[in-house]
Design a protein around this motif. Structure first.
Motif, mmCIF file in Angstrom:
data_model
loop_
_atom_site.group_PDB
_atom_site.id
_atom_site.type_symbol
_atom_site.label_atom_id
_atom_site.label_comp_id
_atom_site.label_asym_id
_atom_site.label_seq_id
_atom_site.Cartn_x
_atom_site.Cartn_y
_atom_site.Cartn_z
ATOM 1 N N TRP A 207 0.831 -1.205 0.000
ATOM 2 C CA TRP A 207 0.000 0.000 0.000
ATOM 3 C C TRP A 207 0.867 1.257 0.000
ATOM 4 O O TRP A 207 0.625 2.183 -0.759
ATOM 5 N N CYS A 208 1.878 1.266 0.843
ATOM 6 C CA CYS A 208 2.858 2.358 0.866
ATOM 7 C C CYS A 208 4.136 1.822 1.477
ATOM 8 O O CYS A 208 4.136 1.360 2.617
ATOM 9 N N GLN B 183 -6.142 -0.597 -12.982
ATOM 10 C CA GLN B 183 -6.462 0.725 -13.498
ATOM 11 C C GLN B 183 -5.483 1.734 -12.887
ATOM 12 O O GLN B 183 -4.774 1.420 -11.933
ATOM 13 N N ARG B 184 -5.464 2.933 -13.473
ATOM 14 C CA ARG B 184 -4.628 3.979 -12.900
ATOM 15 C C ARG B 184 -5.259 4.521 -11.620
ATOM 16 O O ARG B 184 -6.475 4.534 -11.466
ATOM 17 N N LEU B 185 -4.403 4.979 -10.730
ATOM 18 C CA LEU B 185 -4.858 5.568 -9.477
ATOM 19 C C LEU B 185 -4.963 7.080 -9.620
ATOM 20 O O LEU B 185 -4.240 7.697 -10.416
ATOM 21 N N HIS B 186 -5.829 7.682 -8.830
ATOM 22 C CA HIS B 186 -5.905 9.138 -8.835
ATOM 23 C C HIS B 186 -4.661 9.705 -8.163
ATOM 24 O O HIS B 186 -4.127 9.114 -7.215
ATOM 25 N N LEU B 187 -4.213 10.829 -8.644
ATOM 26 C CA LEU B 187 -2.997 11.451 -8.126
ATOM 27 C C LEU B 187 -3.065 11.674 -6.618
ATOM 28 O O LEU B 187 -2.037 11.608 -5.930
ATOM 29 N N SER B 188 -4.246 11.910 -6.096
ATOM 30 C CA SER B 188 -4.390 12.192 -4.664
ATOM 31 C C SER B 188 -3.930 11.030 -3.792
ATOM 32 O O SER B 188 -3.612 11.217 -2.607
ATOM 33 N N GLU B 189 -3.876 9.796 -4.364
ATOM 34 C CA GLU B 189 -3.446 8.636 -3.590
ATOM 35 C C GLU B 189 -2.020 8.802 -3.085
ATOM 36 O O GLU B 189 -1.682 8.330 -1.994
ATOM 37 N N LYS C 295 -0.348 11.622 -2.199
ATOM 38 C CA LYS C 295 -0.339 12.513 -1.034
ATOM 39 C C LYS C 295 -0.988 11.851 0.168
ATOM 40 O O LYS C 295 -0.473 11.928 1.300
ATOM 41 N N ASP C 296 -2.113 11.190 -0.042
ATOM 42 C CA ASP C 296 -2.839 10.570 1.067
ATOM 43 C C ASP C 296 -2.015 9.475 1.733
ATOM 44 O O ASP C 296 -1.961 9.378 2.971
ATOM 45 N N ARG C 297 -1.375 8.639 0.928
ATOM 46 C CA ARG C 297 -0.620 7.520 1.504
ATOM 47 C C ARG C 297 0.682 7.981 2.146
ATOM 48 O O ARG C 297 1.090 7.440 3.189
ATOM 49 N N ILE C 298 1.321 8.976 1.551
ATOM 50 C CA ILE C 298 2.522 9.529 2.170
ATOM 51 C C ILE C 298 2.171 10.117 3.531
ATOM 52 O O ILE C 298 2.879 9.914 4.527
#
Length: 296
Positions: free
Chosen positions: A79-80, A129-135, A137-140
Motif C-alpha cells: 500500500w505504501c 487501473q490507474r490511481l488518482h494522483l491524490s493517492e 499525497k494521502d498515503r505519504i
C-alpha cells in the motif's frame, strides 16, 4: 474481502529493561490492509500478503526486553512502502500524472517497486487501473511521513542521551539461488552506513548461532539504511535480511516449523548485541560527533 482497520502507521515499543542506544526497525511487516485498497486491488488478499516481510515484527518482538526500542510498520508495504524515498513514484500509475519535480525515477521504480508499488513479486500487477494522483499525497501522509518522523525523533533522542545511535533494519528475503545461498544478508551500503565493527559483531554472533552470512550481495541496504546511516554523525545503520524459509510456511503464510527456533536465535542475537553495546561499544570522545570506535 474487507478488513476495516484504523490507519495506524506504526507502533513503538520502548525498552522494558535498561535502555541502550539500539533501535530495531521493521518497515515491511505491516499487516493492516485498508478495506478500500483491497476492493481496488486486482490481486487476491493472499497474493498481496506475499509482499510482506511476514512476521519479522514477531521475530524481533522481544527487543525491548534487552533495552532496545522497536518500531514496526502497521500498514502493508504494498500500500505504501516506507523504505523508499517519498519521490520514488511511477508516474505512469497515476491520472493525472504527478509533477516532474516530485518524481525520482530509480531502478526500484523501474522494476515496479516504488513507494506505491506497481507489482508484488514475480511481476504480478497490483492494480487493473490507474490511481488518482491524490493517492500519493494521502498515503505519504498516512504511512510514510509518520514513520519517518518517528524514526528521526527516536534516533535523535538516542544520540542526545548516549552520544550515538544504532539502527538495525530488520527484513526477510526469499531463498537465494544456490550460488548465493545463505541464511542472512547484512547490508551496510558497502561500508558507508556504519563503522565496520557493527556488521562484524553481528556476523560473528549469527555465525555462532549456525547461520551462514553474506555481506551486501544482493542486498546492500535500502532507503532507510542509506538515509539514516551517517557514521560521521555517530548514527550507524545496518540492514539484516533473514531467509523466510527458516521460519515461514510459504504456502500458508503461517509460522513454519522453524519459527520458534528462529525467534529464539533472534533473541540470542539481541542479547549478545545488547551486551556489546552496553559494554565495549560506546568508546566515545568528548564530542558527540566523534566516530563510534570498538574492539571486536
Amino acid at each position: 474481502m474487507k478488513i476495516p482497520v484504523p490507519l495506524t502507521s506504526f507502533t513503538v515499543n520502548k525498552p522494558r529493561n535498561t535502555a541502550i542506544p539500539l533501535l530495531v526497525s521493521s518497515p515491511h511487516s505491516g499487516r493492516n490492509y485498508p478495506s478500500d485498497f483491497l476492493d481496488s486491488a486486482s490481486l487476491s488478499f493472499h497474493e498481496l500478503q506475499q509482499s510482506e516481510d511476514r512476521f519479522v515484527d514477531r521475530l524481533f518482538e522481544k527487543a525491548p526486553d534487552f533495552g532496545a526500542t522497536l518500531i514496526c510498520a502497521e500498514l502493508p508495504r504494498v500500500w505504501c512502502d516506507v523504505n523508499r524515498d517519498w519521490r520514488e513514484v511511477d508516474a505512469e500509475m497515476f491520472d493525472p500524472r504527478p509533477p516532474d519535480d516530485e518524481v525520482l525515477l530509480t531502478e526500484k521504480v523501474k522494476a515496479g517497486f516504488g513507494v506505491i508499488p506497481r507489482y508484488v513479486s514475480q511481476g504480478r500487477q497490483v492494480y487493473g487501473q490507474r490511481l488518482h494522483l491524490s493517492e500519493i499525497k494521502d498515503r505519504i501522509a498516512a504511512a510514510w511521513l509518520p514513520y519517518h518522523e518517528a524514526l528521526t525523533a527516536l534516533l535523535s533522542d538516542m544520540k542526545a542521551r548516549f552520544g550515538y545511535a544504532i539502527l538495525l533494519e530488520a527484513h526477510s528475503m526469499p531463498k537465494l539461488p544456490y550460488a548465493r545461498s545463505c541464511d542472512v544478508v547484512l547490508g551496510d551500503v558497502h561500508g558507508r552506513s556504519c563503522v565496520p565493527a557493527l556488521p562484524d559483531i553481528i556476523e560473528n554472533i549469527l555465525g555462532s548461532l549456525g547461520y551462514s552470512v553474506r555481506r551486501n550481495i544482493p542486498y546492500a541496504g535500502g532507503y532507510i539504511t542509506q538515509y539514516y546511516g551517517r557514521p560521521e554523525q555517530n548514527i550507524h545503520a545496518v540492514q539484516l535480511e533473514i531467509c523466510r524459509s527458516l521460519y515461514l510456511n510459504a504456502a500458508t503464510l503461517k509460522p513454519g516449523g522453524g519459527f520458534e527456533q528462529t525467534q529464539q536465535n533472534i533473541q540470542s542475537l539481541l542479547a549478545a548485541l545488547a551486551a556489546w553495546v552496553g559494554s565495549e561499544a560506546p568508546s566515545q570522545s568528548s564530542k558527540q560527533e566523534a566516530a563510534l570506535t570498538v574492539e571486536v
